[in-house]
Design a protein around this motif. Structure first.
Motif, PDB file in Angstrom:
ATOM      1  N   GLY A 142       0.827  -1.205   0.000  1.00 29.27           N
ATOM      2  CA  GLY A 142       0.000   0.000   0.000  1.00 29.27           C
ATOM      3  C   GLY A 142       0.859   1.251   0.000  1.00 29.27           C
ATOM      4  N   PHE A 143       0.339   2.323   0.581  1.00 27.84           N
ATOM      5  CA  PHE A 143       1.086   3.576   0.672  1.00 27.84           C
ATOM      6  C   PHE A 143       2.060   3.454   1.845  1.00 27.84           C
ATOM      7  CE2 PHE A 143       1.589   8.008   2.156  1.00 27.84           C
ATOM      8  CZ  PHE A 143       2.109   8.555   0.986  1.00 27.84           C
ATOM      9  N   ASN A 144       3.338   3.305   1.544  1.00 20.31           N
ATOM     10  CA  ASN A 144       4.310   3.016   2.607  1.00 20.31           C
ATOM     11  C   ASN A 144       5.538   3.922   2.568  1.00 20.31           C
ATOM     12  OD1 ASN A 144       5.926   1.823   0.499  1.00 20.31           O
ATOM     13  ND2 ASN A 144       4.730  -0.056   0.719  1.00 20.31           N
ATOM     14  N   ARG A 145       5.341   5.151   2.143  1.00 18.45           N
ATOM     15  CA  ARG A 145       6.449   6.095   2.023  1.00 18.45           C
ATOM     16  C   ARG A 145       7.156   6.345   3.360  1.00 18.45           C
ATOM     17  NH1 ARG A 145       6.879  11.718   2.282  1.00 18.45           N
ATOM     18  NH2 ARG A 145       8.533  12.594   0.956  1.00 18.45           N
ATOM     19  N   MET A 146       6.404   6.344   4.456  1.00 18.71           N
ATOM     20  CA  MET A 146       6.972   6.664   5.765  1.00 18.71           C
ATOM     21  C   MET A 146       7.487   5.419   6.492  1.00 18.71           C
ATOM     22  SD  MET A 146       6.607   9.969   6.176  1.00 18.71           S
ATOM     23  CE  MET A 146       6.824  10.175   7.946  1.00 18.71           C
ATOM     24  N   HIS A 147       7.411   4.263   5.881  1.00 18.40           N
ATOM     25  CA  HIS A 147       7.534   3.019   6.623  1.00 18.40           C
ATOM     26  C   HIS A 147       8.956   2.476   6.748  1.00 18.40           C
ATOM     27  CE1 HIS A 147       3.249   3.424   6.311  1.00 18.40           C
ATOM     28  NE2 HIS A 147       3.078   2.392   7.115  1.00 18.40           N
ATOM     29  N   TYR A 236       6.764  20.183  13.082  1.00 23.37           N
ATOM     30  CA  TYR A 236       5.566  19.378  13.302  1.00 23.37           C
ATOM     31  C   TYR A 236       5.393  18.317  12.216  1.00 23.37           C
ATOM     32  CZ  TYR A 236       1.034  18.270  15.291  1.00 23.37           C
ATOM     33  OH  TYR A 236      -0.016  17.625  15.892  1.00 23.37           O
ATOM     34  N   ALA A 237       6.477  17.588  11.965  1.00 25.15           N
ATOM     35  CA  ALA A 237       6.435  16.484  11.003  1.00 25.15           C
ATOM     36  C   ALA A 237       7.303  15.355  11.531  1.00 25.15           C
ATOM     37  CB  ALA A 237       6.923  16.939   9.638  1.00 25.15           C
ATOM     38  N   PHE A 238       6.877  14.133  11.268  1.00 23.58           N
ATOM     39  CA  PHE A 238       7.640  12.977  11.719  1.00 23.58           C
ATOM     40  C   PHE A 238       8.794  12.719  10.756  1.00 23.58           C
ATOM     41  CE2 PHE A 238       3.377  12.429  13.458  1.00 23.58           C
ATOM     42  CZ  PHE A 238       3.702  12.333  14.806  1.00 23.58           C
ATOM     43  N   ALA A 239       9.816  12.060  11.264  1.00 15.80           N
ATOM     44  CA  ALA A 239      11.036  11.862  10.493  1.00 15.80           C
ATOM     45  C   ALA A 239      10.835  10.883   9.345  1.00 15.80           C
ATOM     46  CB  ALA A 239      12.152  11.360  11.402  1.00 15.80           C
ATOM     47  N   LEU A 240      11.341  11.255   8.174  1.00 15.33           N
ATOM     48  CA  LEU A 240      11.570  10.264   7.124  1.00 15.33           C
ATOM     49  C   LEU A 240      12.792   9.446   7.511  1.00 15.33           C
ATOM     50  CD1 LEU A 240      10.998  12.583   4.048  1.00 15.33           C
ATOM     51  CD2 LEU A 240       9.505  10.706   4.768  1.00 15.33           C
ATOM     52  N   ILE A 241      13.838  10.174   7.897  1.00 14.66           N
ATOM     53  CA  ILE A 241      15.068   9.588   8.442  1.00 14.66           C
ATOM     54  C   ILE A 241      15.582  10.534   9.513  1.00 14.66           C
ATOM     55  CG2 ILE A 241      17.472   8.945   8.007  1.00 14.66           C
ATOM     56  CD1 ILE A 241      15.688   7.055   6.556  1.00 14.66           C
ATOM     57  N   SER A 242      15.996  10.015  10.641  1.00 19.26           N
ATOM     58  CA  SER A 242      16.718  10.831  11.622  1.00 19.26           C
ATOM     59  C   SER A 242      17.936  10.056  12.092  1.00 19.26           C
ATOM     60  CB  SER A 242      15.830  11.211  12.806  1.00 19.26           C
ATOM     61  OG  SER A 242      15.446  10.063  13.539  1.00 19.26           O
ATOM     62  N   VAL A 243      18.971  10.796  12.475  1.00 20.46           N
ATOM     63  CA  VAL A 243      20.211  10.183  12.948  1.00 20.46           C
ATOM     64  C   VAL A 243      20.685  10.918  14.191  1.00 20.46           C
ATOM     65  CG1 VAL A 243      22.621   9.637  12.437  1.00 20.46           C
ATOM     66  CG2 VAL A 243      20.893   9.424  10.640  1.00 20.46           C
ATOM     67  N   GLU A 304       7.349   2.483  -2.248  1.00 23.44           N
ATOM     68  CA  GLU A 304       7.320   3.936  -2.097  1.00 23.44           C
ATOM     69  C   GLU A 304       8.349   4.466  -1.111  1.00 23.44           C
ATOM     70  OE1 GLU A 304       3.282   4.905  -1.217  1.00 23.44           O
ATOM     71  OE2 GLU A 304       2.655   4.763  -3.316  1.00 23.44           O
ATOM     72  N   ASN A 305       8.875   3.610  -0.268  1.00 24.51           N
ATOM     73  CA  ASN A 305       9.919   4.061   0.664  1.00 24.51           C
ATOM     74  C   ASN A 305      11.318   3.638   0.226  1.00 24.51           C
ATOM     75  OD1 ASN A 305       9.902   1.329   1.301  1.00 24.51           O
ATOM     76  ND2 ASN A 305       9.899   1.645   3.517  1.00 24.51           N
TER      77      ASN A 305
END
Length: 327
Positions: A142-147, A236-243, A304-305
């Protein structure tokens, strides 16, 4: 949102006693995630136990450990002079999360207990093994860009949303929890769970326990620390990637280093192989690049991710480079 009973308590002992009386009850402090879940019908506790008046807001240095109470607000921790001096990585991570208004009420314990922001988890019309075990995972295909790209299973590919927790796993924090018989300690790296066959279980906190405090060992990683968060908008957005990076550099060589990632797994993702590679080596771009390759072992995209497979190592290199540059 269903009707519920509201109770207030002023001690951990009484809070635990109330919890044991009703299995369908939940603790509430800031409520920044729980209330959303209740409004969406994802969770429906019959009883809310308000623990805001339990004295668990301390932030102090005890011996060689920094103690943070479970009910200390994210803002109080991020702005505390002891944290900014001794654990700047934690302050940076907290300030990267949510909005100032939410940080003012969100608590350390609540931050640890927050649930995924996967859209399928929040949509009660869609299958989600995390919400209804055995119903399927709509995000796969499905839509899994953030996953997730690490530690996934065919049951769930959701990610843990916290910034704070990424810093805490890098800092070797210890979680102290209590039940009516006493306290026990859980290494932070073992507190949250991968999805496996039980994605409905986010962590290893037992149903009769509550989080009391964090214990974080003092370290020498403060000077060369960095928290880099890549997201779709500036706030106010969740991370796509954080380090999260903490390094101790002596004469150009890395004597100690901690690395962790967010936005990539069902739990905060510690990069131990990359850490082991970097220790004792020059703080050079070549070594940072090699570490980033080691960090990506086992990564897998779901369509999508797939972009995360390139974004993640680039973010690791950038985070390390910025940390190195700090005077």
């Amino acid at each position: 949102m269903i009707n519920f009973q509201y109770l207030r308590t002023t001690s951990a002992k009484s809070a635990l006693a109330l919890l044991l009386k009703d299995k369908n009850s939940k603790f509430i402090a800031g409520g920044t995630n729980l209330i959303d879940l209740m409004k969406r019908g994802v969770t429906s506790p019959e009883k809310l136990i308000d623990i805001n008046h339990v004295p668990l807001k301390q932030i102090e240095l005890v011996g060689n450990k920094i103690i943070i109470g479970a009910l200390a607000s994210n803002t109080a921790v991020a702005e505390n002079s002891l944290i900014k001096e001794k654990l700047p990585l934690l302050a940076m991570a907290l300030n990267a999360g949510a909005s100032a208004q939410l940080r003012n009420v969100a608590t350390v314990g609540g931050n640890m207990m927050q649930r995924t922001r996967c859209g399928y988890f929040y949509d009660t019309e869609m299958p989600c093994n995390k919400r209804v075990p055995g119903s399927g995972c709509a995000a796969v295909g499905g839509f899994n860009r953030m996953h997730a790209i690490f530690g996934t299973s065919d049951k769930c590919i959701a990610v843990h949303p916290s910034d704070m927790c990424v810093a805490l796993v890098a800092l070797d924090a210890v979680v102290v929890v209590a039940n009516q018989k006493g306290e026990r300690k859980i290494l932070f790296k073992d507190f949250h769970r991968l999805a496996g066959d039980t994605p409905q279980l986010d962590n290893n906190l037992k149903t009769d326990e509550m989080i009391i405090r964090l214990e974080i060992p003092a370290n020498n990683l403060g000077k060369n620390s960095n928290y880099l968060k890549v997201r779709d908008r500036a706030s106010y957005a969740f991370a796509l990637i954080s380090v999260a990076v903490g390094m101790e550099i002596s004469n150009g060589k890395i004597s100690d280093v901690r690395l962790a990632m967010g936005g990539v797994a069902h739990k905060p993702w510690r990069l131990t192989e990359a850490e082991d590679f970097l220790k004792g080596k020059d703080a050079s771009i070549e070594n940072f690049e090699q570490a980033s390759k080691l960090a990506m072992k086992g990564a897998k995209g779901f369509g999508e991710n797939d972009f995360k497979l390139q974004m993640a190592p680039n973010t690791i290199i950038e985070a390390l480079t910025v940390a190195k540059s700090k005077a």
